[in-house]
Design a protein around this motif. Structure first.
Motif, PDB file in Angstrom:
ATOM      1  N   SER A 103     -18.427  92.529  33.658  1.00 28.16           N
ATOM      2  CA  SER A 103     -19.327  92.364  34.804  1.00 28.16           C
ATOM      3  C   SER A 103     -19.255  93.538  35.768  1.00 28.16           C
ATOM      4  CB  SER A 103     -18.981  91.076  35.554  1.00 28.16           C
ATOM      5  OG  SER A 103     -18.668  90.032  34.665  1.00 28.16           O
ATOM      6  N   ASP A 104     -18.365  94.487  35.466  1.00 29.58           N
ATOM      7  CA  ASP A 104     -18.209  95.706  36.270  1.00 29.58           C
ATOM      8  C   ASP A 104     -17.848  95.398  37.724  1.00 29.58           C
ATOM      9  OD1 ASP A 104     -18.022  98.434  36.449  1.00 29.58           O
ATOM     10  OD2 ASP A 104     -20.138  98.716  36.952  1.00 29.58           O
ATOM     11  N   SER A 105     -16.977  94.418  37.911  1.00 25.94           N
ATOM     12  CA  SER A 105     -16.570  94.060  39.276  1.00 25.94           C
ATOM     13  C   SER A 105     -15.763  95.166  39.951  1.00 25.94           C
ATOM     14  CB  SER A 105     -15.750  92.765  39.251  1.00 25.94           C
ATOM     15  OG  SER A 105     -16.571  91.658  38.957  1.00 25.94           O
ATOM     16  N   TYR A 106     -15.118  96.013  39.160  1.00 26.24           N
ATOM     17  CA  TYR A 106     -14.333  97.107  39.741  1.00 26.24           C
ATOM     18  C   TYR A 106     -15.225  98.014  40.582  1.00 26.24           C
ATOM     19  CZ  TYR A 106     -11.244 101.170  40.087  1.00 26.24           C
ATOM     20  OH  TYR A 106     -10.469 102.211  40.560  1.00 26.24           O
ATOM     21  N   ASP A 438     -20.567  85.524  35.377  1.00 29.29           N
ATOM     22  CA  ASP A 438     -20.405  85.627  33.932  1.00 29.29           C
ATOM     23  C   ASP A 438     -19.502  86.803  33.591  1.00 29.29           C
ATOM     24  OD1 ASP A 438     -22.126  83.499  33.462  1.00 29.29           O
ATOM     25  OD2 ASP A 438     -23.895  84.788  33.315  1.00 29.29           O
ATOM     26  N   GLY A 439     -18.725  86.619  32.536  1.00 29.87           N
ATOM     27  CA  GLY A 439     -17.819  87.681  32.117  1.00 29.87           C
ATOM     28  C   GLY A 439     -17.495  87.573  30.645  1.00 29.87           C
ATOM     29  N   PHE A 440     -16.465  88.318  30.259  1.00 31.70           N
ATOM     30  CA  PHE A 440     -15.993  88.306  28.873  1.00 31.70           C
ATOM     31  C   PHE A 440     -15.135  87.061  28.681  1.00 31.70           C
ATOM     32  CE2 PHE A 440     -12.640  89.425  25.778  1.00 31.70           C
ATOM     33  CZ  PHE A 440     -13.434  89.714  24.681  1.00 31.70           C
ATOM     34  N   GLU A 441     -15.561  86.169  27.786  1.00 29.97           N
ATOM     35  CA  GLU A 441     -14.882  84.880  27.640  1.00 29.97           C
ATOM     36  C   GLU A 441     -13.882  84.890  26.489  1.00 29.97           C
ATOM     37  OE1 GLU A 441     -14.747  82.426  29.627  1.00 29.97           O
ATOM     38  OE2 GLU A 441     -16.197  83.256  31.046  1.00 29.97           O
ATOM     39  N   TRP A 442     -12.876  85.756  26.631  1.00 32.65           N
ATOM     40  CA  TRP A 442     -11.730  85.795  25.736  1.00 32.65           C
ATOM     41  C   TRP A 442     -12.143  85.750  24.268  1.00 32.65           C
ATOM     42  CZ3 TRP A 442      -8.491  87.609  28.980  1.00 32.65           C
ATOM     43  CH2 TRP A 442      -8.395  87.114  30.276  1.00 32.65           C
ATOM     44  N   HIS A 443     -11.667  84.759  23.506  1.00 36.51           N
ATOM     45  CA  HIS A 443     -11.955  84.701  22.076  1.00 36.51           C
ATOM     46  C   HIS A 443     -13.416  84.385  21.779  1.00 36.51           C
ATOM     47  CE1 HIS A 443     -11.426  80.590  23.285  1.00 36.51           C
ATOM     48  NE2 HIS A 443     -11.808  80.139  22.104  1.00 36.51           N
ATOM     49  N   ARG A 444     -14.167  83.905  22.796  1.00 34.46           N
ATOM     50  CA  ARG A 444     -15.592  83.619  22.594  1.00 34.46           C
ATOM     51  C   ARG A 444     -16.466  84.815  22.957  1.00 34.46           C
ATOM     52  NH1 ARG A 444     -16.792  78.118  22.437  1.00 34.46           N
ATOM     53  NH2 ARG A 444     -18.853  78.837  21.829  1.00 34.46           N
ATOM     54  N   GLY A 445     -15.875  85.860  23.482  1.00 31.14           N
ATOM     55  CA  GLY A 445     -16.631  87.049  23.811  1.00 31.14           C
ATOM     56  C   GLY A 445     -17.756  86.767  24.797  1.00 31.14           C
ATOM     57  N   TYR A 446     -18.972  87.184  24.412  1.00 26.91           N
ATOM     58  CA  TYR A 446     -20.143  86.970  25.262  1.00 26.91           C
ATOM     59  C   TYR A 446     -21.075  85.898  24.684  1.00 26.91           C
ATOM     60  CZ  TYR A 446     -18.519  91.184  27.537  1.00 26.91           C
ATOM     61  OH  TYR A 446     -17.751  92.102  28.216  1.00 26.91           O
ATOM     62  N   SER A 447     -20.557  85.072  23.795  1.00 30.43           N
ATOM     63  CA  SER A 447     -21.388  84.031  23.179  1.00 30.43           C
ATOM     64  C   SER A 447     -21.582  82.839  24.110  1.00 30.43           C
ATOM     65  CB  SER A 447     -20.761  83.563  21.864  1.00 30.43           C
ATOM     66  OG  SER A 447     -19.526  82.907  22.103  1.00 30.43           O
ATOM     67  N   ILE A 448     -20.759  82.719  25.140  1.00 35.35           N
ATOM     68  CA  ILE A 448     -20.924  81.652  26.120  1.00 35.35           C
ATOM     69  C   ILE A 448     -20.860  82.252  27.516  1.00 35.35           C
ATOM     70  CG2 ILE A 448     -19.926  79.893  24.610  1.00 35.35           C
ATOM     71  CD1 ILE A 448     -17.356  80.061  26.319  1.00 35.35           C
ATOM     72  N   VAL A 455     -25.138  87.410  34.987  1.00 36.99           N
ATOM     73  CA  VAL A 455     -25.012  88.855  34.844  1.00 36.99           C
ATOM     74  C   VAL A 455     -25.705  89.279  33.554  1.00 36.99           C
ATOM     75  CG1 VAL A 455     -23.438  90.803  34.555  1.00 36.99           C
ATOM     76  CG2 VAL A 455     -22.808  88.921  36.091  1.00 36.99           C
ATOM     77  N   ASP A 456     -26.608  90.223  33.656  1.00 35.13           N
ATOM     78  CA  ASP A 456     -27.237  90.817  32.478  1.00 35.13           C
ATOM     79  C   ASP A 456     -26.328  91.941  32.002  1.00 35.13           C
ATOM     80  OD1 ASP A 456     -28.712  92.034  30.531  1.00 35.13           O
ATOM     81  OD2 ASP A 456     -30.499  92.346  31.760  1.00 35.13           O
ATOM     82  N   PHE A 457     -25.571  91.681  30.952  1.00 36.26           N
ATOM     83  CA  PHE A 457     -24.564  92.642  30.510  1.00 36.26           C
ATOM     84  C   PHE A 457     -25.178  93.914  29.945  1.00 36.26           C
ATOM     85  CE2 PHE A 457     -22.408  88.467  30.032  1.00 36.26           C
ATOM     86  CZ  PHE A 457     -21.414  88.665  30.978  1.00 36.26           C
ATOM     87  N   GLN A 458     -26.445  93.868  29.580  1.00 38.77           N
ATOM     88  CA  GLN A 458     -27.084  95.056  29.031  1.00 38.77           C
ATOM     89  C   GLN A 458     -27.652  95.965  30.125  1.00 38.77           C
ATOM     90  OE1 GLN A 458     -26.655  95.485  25.879  1.00 38.77           O
ATOM     91  NE2 GLN A 458     -25.869  93.410  25.528  1.00 38.77           N
ATOM     92  N   SER A 459     -27.718  95.450  31.348  1.00 37.70           N
ATOM     93  CA  SER A 459     -28.292  96.244  32.431  1.00 37.70           C
ATOM     94  C   SER A 459     -27.266  97.238  32.967  1.00 37.70           C
ATOM     95  CB  SER A 459     -28.772  95.340  33.562  1.00 37.70           C
ATOM     96  OG  SER A 459     -27.673  94.731  34.207  1.00 37.70           O
ATOM     97  N   HIS A 460     -27.760  98.241  33.673  1.00 36.66           N
ATOM     98  CA  HIS A 460     -26.867  99.259  34.218  1.00 36.66           C
ATOM     99  C   HIS A 460     -26.230  98.812  35.529  1.00 36.66           C
ATOM    100  CE1 HIS A 460     -25.226 103.175  35.215  1.00 36.66           C
ATOM    101  NE2 HIS A 460     -25.843 103.120  36.407  1.00 36.66           N
ATOM    102  N   ASP A 461     -27.026  98.168  36.404  1.00 36.83           N
ATOM    103  CA  ASP A 461     -26.516  97.860  37.741  1.00 36.83           C
ATOM    104  C   ASP A 461     -25.746  96.544  37.804  1.00 36.83           C
ATOM    105  OD1 ASP A 461     -28.609  96.160  37.342  1.00 36.83           O
ATOM    106  OD2 ASP A 461     -29.820  96.883  39.025  1.00 36.83           O
ATOM    107  N   LYS A 462     -25.869  95.698  36.787  1.00 34.69           N
ATOM    108  CA  LYS A 462     -25.126  94.433  36.724  1.00 34.69           C
ATOM    109  C   LYS A 462     -25.334  93.584  37.987  1.00 34.69           C
ATOM    110  CE  LYS A 462     -22.894  95.468  32.835  1.00 34.69           C
ATOM    111  NZ  LYS A 462     -23.507  96.762  32.576  1.00 34.69           N
ATOM    112  N   LYS A 463     -26.576  93.409  38.382  1.00 37.15           N
ATOM    113  CA  LYS A 463     -26.847  92.593  39.562  1.00 37.15           C
ATOM    114  C   LYS A 463     -26.457  91.141  39.316  1.00 37.15           C
ATOM    115  CE  LYS A 463     -30.691  95.172  41.625  1.00 37.15           C
ATOM    116  NZ  LYS A 463     -32.138  95.119  41.977  1.00 37.15           N
ATOM    117  N   LEU A 464     -26.007  90.485  40.389  1.00 38.73           N
ATOM    118  CA  LEU A 464     -25.721  89.061  40.314  1.00 38.73           C
ATOM    119  C   LEU A 464     -26.989  88.284  40.643  1.00 38.73           C
ATOM    120  CD1 LEU A 464     -22.239  88.445  41.983  1.00 38.73           C
ATOM    121  CD2 LEU A 464     -22.797  89.024  39.629  1.00 38.73           C
TER     122      LEU A 464
END
Length: 993
Positions: A103-106, A438-448, A455-464
């Motif tokens: 989600s690029d929270s950093y 939304d974020g990386f869901e461990w063993h489920r990755g981005y499937s849930i 969060v649109d993970f494919q976007s550049h700005d990652k707007k909420l």
């Protein structure tokens, strides 16, 4: 007014005894909850949380931060794990590589903070990335990482949001794994303590709640035992238990570090986030409940008992795993015991269930009951203060903004937390939704997805982008729970005089067996051998005329209806039996006579028969076989056959029946558009036939009865979901209602939708057109609006579950798991009836409305059919609200169904061993009928004139009143004459003597 319901105060007295927990006492949880009052304990609790209750949300560094190589951050075991060339199935679903960007929270700290501000939360749980502060796991300190977290804490302070900080959320620095073997090494606890000391020193002044680590079960068992998760070591159970041993030691070291050196000045609290599943026994036996207890001890108790009780593992683990489980020395036990200032609980799908090894269920069944888990923890660990630091469910990775499934799981979990506090006296002081975004869901990755913000993970700005769950949670925080609302409260009052109180039977039980008095045969009794009657061939006696009393089955049914005190009885005729060939060439006169007798006997006891000409059933749709074989309602000839049949019924039964239904509950989901078209024309022609030829003499009323369950948008804040709900209402109800009660044609919504589907998706669904004459014929062909209502369905537009998704109408069926459900999973939603009645009024005006069927199934094991008692009580109360407050012209209410013989599990009478027995729900319905509703102390006394049913047998006398008067005069004159003759004769006789 809500007599069957146990008031909240009584529930509190019954359930709210203070807990005195001790090891092993949790084993009583299953039997306790099995004894709670049903269905009262399962009802939604409208109440608020205690003042000062903490509402928050959270995230984990690896799931949301991204920036895996920014600002001097070192690699973690999750970075290495996600970058492996070969990925086991299910470990890394399609999407960006692991948490590299996530989600690029950093790089979006203030973006996340704005989301927190919008929610109005009191706390935010986040984790520190160990490898961002100490890139190799040990010194030197990374200034960029330190500055990042200072900025985050500073922004939280500006917003007045309490930070809840996790030191270690699974992302062990890869350097420590490479150099020491990670948590398999006994040196790790001290290295973790060194890291914690750095965090306390730099951030402790701004943090009151610390969590040493998250879910050590997952780290130990799947990181070092099964290898399913980083660092992926497949060391088997022995290494898994050893890693857990070191994790417990590490936690204790950090707690003592804070307690000895930082608590006096920083005044914070330290705990460990423990995750657990919930388990229920396959059968309520002592053996199975013990297995459930063991399951919880092997997962949650593995870490909780050493910390909260005595510094040692559960006895069940020690006795079963003696050769695998490390031992604590007495000194270590004392050191570990009590190293938590509160119980931090994590409960949710990903951690609590999907990562639970099957053998740790001990052949019992998983369940999502947070309330029972909270009670178990309080019982088992001496009623600690509980802080729920992670809880939620998930939605599909394709779901964007309207996350209805997520909302209803949140609603369930939060309501169960409230019940645990109010009913069970569990000491819960805070709740944390997982997760903020939304974020990386461990063993489920981005499937849930599990975030409140999309969060649109494919976007550049990652707007909420806020999901519907944001609005739900925001309002819940504002209200501090689910405060009672006026519309949720039962009302007192009565229905108008003349209100129809009815009961439904799909078909009356027809038994045309002749009585002995109308049997012309002669029999001999074989008293010596067979002991049976033997018919003498060729010998007959004279027969008397058949009478209605000859049908014994009628007397029994009438007596049951009398016992119920209903004013109306609704049943359907069997077209296929009355006219077996579909025309007047063959008539079942015996059955017709039976129906005449049944209706006349109903009238004799002042019960109004409500008769449907046709009701579709499974076999041949209950049509004569000749019609069913040649297209049924697809064939226009069926329309004319129905009109002929209707005329026959009006002619032969019209003197007894004043309340007709042409077509009862046509199943629109089973109708083609052509069949529906013909059905409407058949209804309209039958209505006009009655109106022109029979109404004046028979003085009855006639209409159609439609099934009308309420459709509610799954996300009440979503315009898209509202559009879907409106569309389904038009397809389910408006399809047949609009031509009759509206403008004479199908709903515009239907035509527009079908045009779009046919043109865009190349479907070929043709909705026929009515001619102008047909529109005039159909429009207004009603005397009242009759509807059958059973339940409410939630619908949404986001595709979530393929099995419950209708591609044709583009609608997702969704369940609110906080609703009561019957054994067949029908939802009990009383307010849906009120909304439906208001909708009918808003669309079709002040038309008289009858609820022609309303009921729920039960289970033979359900004690005293309590669910049906609740159902009837509350649905009728909602009908009263519609009548009183919404001014709906409601004329009657009918319960479905009469008995279990004709409608198994739905009846107010059970049918066992050829005997009918009234259920408690029948007696409760009778009480409502006797009161004409729910009168209270302030309800004005209602005096209604007695209504006497008309006797068709008296028709001869009613039409010859003058003749009757003349005969009466002659009779009286004759009696007077005889009297005077006798009197004077005696006087003359005495005088003569």
């Amino acid at each position: 007014p809500a007599a069957p319901l146990l008031p909240s105060l009584m529930l509190l007295l019954l359930l709210g005894r203070p807990l005195l927990g001790a090891p092993g006492q949790g084993a009583g949880t299953w039997s306790r909850f099995a004894r709670l009052p049903y269905p009262q304990d399962q009802l939604f609790l409208h109440d608020t949380f205690p003042d000062g209750f903490l509402w928050g949300t959270g995230s984990a560094a690896y799931q949301t931060e991204g920036g895996w190589r920014q600002g001097g951050k070192g690699p973690s075991v999750w970075d290495t794990f996600a970058h492996r060339p070969a990925v086991p199935p299910g470990s890394a679903p399609p999407g960006p590589a692991g948490g590299d960007v996530a989600s690029d929270s950093y790089n979006n700290l203030f973006r996340d903070a704005e989301g927190l501000r919008r929610l109005g939360v009191s706390h935010y749980r986040f984790s520190l990335a160990w490898a961002r502060l100490l890139p190799n796991g040990t010194a030197p300190l990374n200034p960029a990482g330190l500055a990042h977290y200072h900025r985050l804490l500073g922004r939280l302070r500006e917003l007045g949001i309490e930070p809840v900080v996790t030191l270690y959320h699974w992302d062990l620095p890869q350097g420590l794994q490479d150099a020491f073997g990670g948590w398999a090494n006994p040196l790790l606890p001290q290295l973790f303590c060194d890291y914690a000391e750095l965090c306390f020193r730099h951030f402790g002044g701004q943090v009151r709640y610390w969590l040493t680590m998250d879910n050590p079960y997952v780290v130990a068992w799947h990181g070092y035992g099964t290898g399913r998760l980083p660092p992926g070591v497949q060391g088997g159970p022995r290494l898994g238990y050893r890693a857990a041993h070191h994790l417990l030691q590490a936690h204790a070291k950090v707690w003592h570090l804070y307690n000895d050196h930082f608590r006096p000045t920083q005044r914070g609290k330290v705990s460990i986030a423990l995750s657990s599943h919930w388990i229920k026994p396959q059968h309520m036996s002592e053996k199975n409940m013990k297995e459930c207890q063991k399951s919880l001890e092997f997962v949650l108790g593995w870490f909780a008992k050493p910390i909260f009780i005595d510094g040692d593992y559960p006895e069940s683990m020690k006795s079963n795993l003696s050769s695998l489980l490390p031992e604590f020395s007495e000194v270590e036990k004392k050191y570990i015991k009590g190293t938590a200032d509160f119980f931090a609980l994590s409960f949710g799908a990903t951690l609590s269930f999907q990562l639970l090894d099957s053998h740790m269920k001990f052949q019992q069944l998983e369940s999502v009951s947070l309330r029972q888990l909270l009670y178990w923890i309080s019982s088992e660990y001496n009623n600690p203060q509980i802080f729920i630091v992670e809880n939620s469910w998930f939605v599909s990775g394709s779901t964007k903004r309207d996350d209805a499934k997520y909302i209803y799981y949140l609603k369930k979990f939060i309501m169960e937390t409230l019940k645990a506090i109010r009913y069970d006296r569990v000491n819960v002081f805070g709740y944390t939704v997982w997760s903020l975004l939304d974020g990386f869901e461990w063993h489920r990755g981005y499937s849930i997805r599990r975030g409140l913000f999309y969060v649109d993970f494919q976007s550049h700005d990652k707007k909420l982008m806020p999901k519907s769950s944001v609005l739900f949670y925001q309002k819940l925080i504002e209200k501090n729970g689910f405060p009672p609302l006026p519309e949720n409260q039962p009302v007192e009052g009565t229905f108008p005089c003349g209100f129809a109180w009815g009961i439904v039977d799909n078909y009356v039980q027809v038994d045309t067996t002749p009585a002995q008095f109308v049997d012309g045969n002669v029999y001999l009794w074989d008293v010596h051998q067979t002991k049976k009657l033997i018919k003498v061939d060729g010998v007959f006696t004279s027969q008397r005329k058949r009478h209605c009393v000859d049908f014994a089955a009628i007397r029994l049914q009438i007596s049951l209806l009398q016992e119920m005190h209903v004013t109306h009885f609704h049943f359907s005729l069997k077209w296929s039996l009355i006219l077996p060939l579909g025309n007047l060439s063959l008539i079942n006169h015996t059955l017709v006579h039976y129906y005449q007798c049944f209706a006349s006997e109903l009238l004799r006891v002042n019960v109004t028969p409500v008769v449907a000409l046709w009701q579709p059933m499974a076999e041949n749709q209950e049509l004569p076989i000749s019609l069913a074989k040649y297209g049924a309602w697809e064939n226009p000839e069926t329309v004319e056959a129905f009109v002929e049949y209707a005329k026959f019924c009006f002619t032969n039964l019209g003197d007894y029946v004043k309340f007709w239904i042409t077509v009862n509950e046509p199943l629109v989901k089973n109708l083609t558009y052509t069949a529906g078209h013909n059905l409407l024309k058949a209804h309209a022609k039958a209505w006009h036939l009655y109106d022109k030829e029979f109404r004046r003499s028979q003085k009855g009323k006639i209409s159609i009865a439609l099934q009308a369950d309420w459709i509610e948008p799954a996300c009440p804040f979503s315009r898209n979901d509202q559009q879907v709900a409106d569309r389904i209402l038009e397809f389910d109800i408006g399809w047949l209602a609009e031509p009759i009660f509206g403008n004479g044609d199908y709903p515009q919504v239907m035509r527009a939708w079908l045009h779009r589907r046919n043109s865009v998706d190349l479907y070929n669904f043709h909705l026929p057109y009515f001619s102008e004459d047909e529109k005039k014929l159909i429009q207004g062909s009603f005397d009242f609006f009759a509807l059958s209502h059973y339940t409410t369905t939630l619908v949404g537009w986001e595709k979530e579950d393929a099995l419950k998704y209708d591609h044709y109408l583009e609608v997702q069926m969704i369940s609110d798991i906080t609703w009561l459900h019957s054994p067949s999973r029908a939802a009990v939603v009383p307010w849906g009836l009120r909304k439906l009645l208001k909708w009918v009024k808003s669309k079709y005006g002040d038309v008289p409305i009858y609820v022609m069927a309303n009921g729920i199934d039960d289970d033979q094991n359900m004690v005293h059919d309590k669910l049906r008692v609740y159902y009837i009580q509350n649905y009728i109360n909602e009908a009263l609200k519609a009548s009183t407050f919404d001014h709906v012209n409601l004329q009657g209410y009918f319960v479905y169904s009469f008995n279990d013989k004709t409608a198994p599990k739905y009846g107010l009478y059970s049918y066992i061993a050829n005997q009918y027995e009234p259920k408690p729900s029948m007696k409760h319905y009778r009480e409502i009928i006797d009161n004409n509703g729910f009168p209270g102390p302030e309800t004005p006394e209602q005096i209604c004139p007695e209504e006497i049913a008309v006797c068709p047998g008296c028709h001869y006398f009613r039409t010859r009143k003058s003749l009757l008067a003349f005969i009466s005069f002659i009779f009286v004159a004759f009696i007077v004459t005889v009297f005077f003759i006798t009197y004077y004769s005696k006087r003359v006789e005495r005088r003569y003597k």
